[in-house]
Each structure stands twice: as structure tokens, then as C-alpha cells.
Design a protein around this motif. Structure first.
Motif, PDB file in Angstrom:
ATOM      1  N   UNK A  23       0.849  -1.187   0.000  1.00  0.00           N
ATOM      2  CA  UNK A  23       0.000   0.000   0.000  1.00  0.00           C
ATOM      3  C   UNK A  23       0.885   1.237   0.000  1.00  0.00           C
ATOM      4  N   UNK A  24       0.568   2.189  -0.888  1.00  0.00           N
ATOM      5  CA  UNK A  24       1.247   3.477  -0.952  1.00  0.00           C
ATOM      6  C   UNK A  24       0.253   4.560  -0.542  1.00  0.00           C
ATOM      7  N   UNK A  25       0.710   5.454   0.338  1.00  0.00           N
ATOM      8  CA  UNK A  25      -0.143   6.576   0.734  1.00  0.00           C
ATOM      9  C   UNK A  25       0.635   7.882   0.593  1.00  0.00           C
ATOM     10  N   UNK A  26       0.028   8.829  -0.115  1.00  0.00           N
ATOM     11  CA  UNK A  26       0.598  10.165  -0.304  1.00  0.00           C
ATOM     12  C   UNK A  26      -0.338  11.154   0.394  1.00  0.00           C
ATOM     13  N   UNK A  27       0.189  11.897   1.356  1.00  0.00           N
ATOM     14  CA  UNK A  27      -0.678  12.773   2.157  1.00  0.00           C
ATOM     15  C   UNK A  27      -0.088  14.185   2.240  1.00  0.00           C
ATOM     16  N   UNK A  28      -0.951  15.169   2.019  1.00  0.00           N
ATOM     17  CA  UNK A  28      -0.602  16.579   2.186  1.00  0.00           C
ATOM     18  C   UNK A  28      -1.404  17.123   3.365  1.00  0.00           C
ATOM     19  N   UNK A  29      -0.710  17.816   4.286  1.00  0.00           N
ATOM     20  CA  UNK A  29      -1.355  18.321   5.492  1.00  0.00           C
ATOM     21  C   UNK A  29      -1.209  19.839   5.594  1.00  0.00           C
ATOM     22  N   UNK A  30      -2.323  20.486   5.959  1.00  0.00           N
ATOM     23  CA  UNK A  30      -2.315  21.896   6.328  1.00  0.00           C
ATOM     24  C   UNK A  30      -2.547  21.954   7.835  1.00  0.00           C
ATOM     25  N   UNK A  31      -1.533  22.427   8.567  1.00  0.00           N
ATOM     26  CA  UNK A  31      -1.530  22.312  10.025  1.00  0.00           C
ATOM     27  C   UNK A  31      -1.741  23.687  10.667  1.00  0.00           C
ATOM     28  N   UNK A  32      -2.847  23.825  11.381  1.00  0.00           N
ATOM     29  CA  UNK A  32      -3.187  25.074  12.058  1.00  0.00           C
ATOM     30  C   UNK A  32      -2.841  24.920  13.530  1.00  0.00           C
ATOM     31  N   UNK A  33      -1.655  25.435  13.910  1.00  0.00           N
ATOM     32  CA  UNK A  33      -1.203  25.398  15.282  1.00  0.00           C
ATOM     33  C   UNK A  33      -1.705  26.643  16.016  1.00  0.00           C
ATOM     34  N   UNK A  34      -1.475  26.698  17.317  1.00  0.00           N
ATOM     35  CA  UNK A  34      -2.012  27.809  18.100  1.00  0.00           C
ATOM     36  C   UNK A  34      -1.435  29.147  17.667  1.00  0.00           C
ATOM     37  N   UNK A  35      -0.169  29.158  17.244  1.00  0.00           N
ATOM     38  CA  UNK A  35       0.458  30.424  16.841  1.00  0.00           C
ATOM     39  C   UNK A  35       1.255  30.282  15.551  1.00  0.00           C
ATOM     40  N   UNK A  36       0.878  29.319  14.713  1.00  0.00           N
ATOM     41  CA  UNK A  36       1.661  29.060  13.508  1.00  0.00           C
ATOM     42  C   UNK A  36       0.811  28.299  12.496  1.00  0.00           C
ATOM     43  N   UNK A  37       1.244  28.364  11.236  1.00  0.00           N
ATOM     44  CA  UNK A  37       0.641  27.554  10.174  1.00  0.00           C
ATOM     45  C   UNK A  37       1.768  26.857   9.424  1.00  0.00           C
ATOM     46  N   UNK A  38       1.619  25.549   9.205  1.00  0.00           N
ATOM     47  CA  UNK A  38       2.640  24.775   8.523  1.00  0.00           C
ATOM     48  C   UNK A  38       1.989  23.830   7.521  1.00  0.00           C
ATOM     49  N   UNK A  39       2.784  23.448   6.514  1.00  0.00           N
ATOM     50  CA  UNK A  39       2.338  22.447   5.544  1.00  0.00           C
ATOM     51  C   UNK A  39       3.363  21.322   5.513  1.00  0.00           C
TER      52      UNK A  39
END
Length: 224
Positions: free
Chosen positions: A120-136
Motif C-alpha cells: 500500500x502506498x499513501x501520499x498525504x498533504x497536510x495543512x496544520x493550524x497550530x495555536x500560533x503558527x501555520x505549517x504544511x
């Protein structure tokens, strides 16, 4: 019942290792994964993970994920849009802190079979909303299941499970972490299985081991 004996012995050894968890910096993850059909093409993903620093009650992270997926081909090539809630309680300078993260993710899963080898192959993109930051972040996962006492992953089958997953930042230093996992699993019936194994994570040039116990539920909601 005979088939459960080796799995039970393996599980006993894993649980026994908790007695040295703190001295060896060994944690534990208890995981539930649901992937339930809601129509011929759509599926409902639901997931809860309780991650502990010491294998018992010292919470490291509580992770809840859910999403709706769609099969591009019959029972394969699934695209999914999901949401995750993550409560983390890390130690900083010896003091326990608390962080909350909201996460949106998109993923694509494709499966392949070569004889007894189930990939099984999984490709995942995440948009992360932290308390004082945004990351991908981008994640790539490759997993393998190999049945032992049967040719297929049919009910009452013992199997070996392994995966490797790496994480890459998209808006900071590239490498985030890498996880390598090995386990013994048992197929309870066509819709349920259980695994117990060990995962090693490399993050910030540090290695940390985790005992992992996972339950997988694929009971369809369609009544089929």
C-alpha cells in the motif's frame, strides 16, 4: 484458538516491556482505525490514537482523524479529504505543556499485490493550524502485509506487517521525521484485524521507540 497463541505470546512480550518503558524512553501508541463503506464508491474514515510517554497514563498526544474518501477504481485508488484534531502534551524544560492543533489533509492511497505481498502506498498533504503558527507537510507511506498461514489475508490469518513513512516540511527545513515499523497481525474476520508491533521514529536526530497496538475495523455501513 491455536492461531491466536503465537499472537498472544507476542502481545504479552510487548506489554511486558512497559516495565522498563521509562528507563529506555519507550512509549506506546494505542490505535483504532475505521474505514467503513457508505456506498459502492464512498468510504468514511475514522481514527483515534492515544499516545503515551510511558505506556500507561502519561499522555503524549491524543489524535482524532476523520474524512470522506472516494474510490477511483473498484476498492482501490482512493482519494480522501479529512480533518484531524491533535492534543499534545510535551515536556519542555521538565514541565508539561499543552498544545492544540487542527489539521486538514488530502491523501491518495493505491494498493498493489504480488503473490503473498500486499503493498500500500499513501501520499498525504497536510495543512496544520497550530495555536500560533501555520505549517504544511508532505508524507509518503509504504506498507507491506504478508500472510503466514494462508495465501491470502483471509479470516484467521496470521501475518507480518511493516511500513516506512517519511515526513517533509514544505515551508521550513525539509526533513521532519521518519518512521519504521514491524508487527505481527491477526485477521479476525473479513472486516476486522489487530496488530501489535514496534515503531522507531527519527526526529531532530533523535531515535525513539514506540510499542504500537492497533485495531482495524472495516465493517461497511451499507448493509452489504
Amino acid at each position: 484458538m491455536k492461531l491466536l497463541k503465537p499472537f498472544s505470546a507476542f502481545l504479552f512480550l510487548l506489554i511486558g516491556s512497559f516495565s522498563i518503558a521509562q528507563t529506555n524512553d519507550l512509549g506506546a501508541w494505542y490505535m483504532y482505525f475505521g474505514n467503513n463503506k457508505i456506498s459502492n464508491k464512498f468510504n468514511f474514515h475514522n481514527e483515534i490514537q492515544y499516545r503515551s510517554f510511558d505506556g500507561t497514563g502519561d499522555l503524549e498526544q491524543l489524535l482524532i482523524r476523520t474524512g470522506i474518501g472516494y474510490d477511483l477504481t473498484e476498492n482501490n485508488n482512493n482519494v480522501l479529504l479529512g480533518y484531524g484534531f491533535i492534543l499534545s502534551q510535551p515536556y519542555r524544560n521538565g514541565e508539561k505543556t499543552e498544545n492544540i492543533e487542527h489539521r486538514i489533509f488530502q491523501q491518495f492511497i493505491t494498493k498493489q499485490k504480488f503473490g503473498r505481498f500486499n503493498l500500500q502506498h499513501r501520499y498525504r498533504l497536510e495543512e496544520r493550524f497550530l495555536e500560533d503558527d501555520f505549517r504544511m507537510r508532505f508524507r509518503y507511506y509504504i506498507g507491506l502485509n504478508i500472510p503466514l498461514n494462508n495465501k491470502e489475508m483471509s479470516p484467521k490469518t496470521l501475518y507480518l506487517s511493516a511500513y516506512n513513512e517519511f515526513f517533509l516540511h514544505l515551508n521550513s527545513s525539509v526533513f521532519d521525521r521518519n518512521r519504521v515499523y514491524g508487527a505481527l497481525g491477526f485477521v479476525i474476520n473479513k472486516n476486522m484485524k489487530i496488530e501489535a508491533g514496534y515503531m522507531n521514529q527519527i526526529q531532530e536526530n533523535k531515535n525513539r521507540g514506540q510499542i504500537q497496538i492497533g485495531f482495524y475495523n472495516n465493517i461497511p455501513f451499507t448493509g452489504n
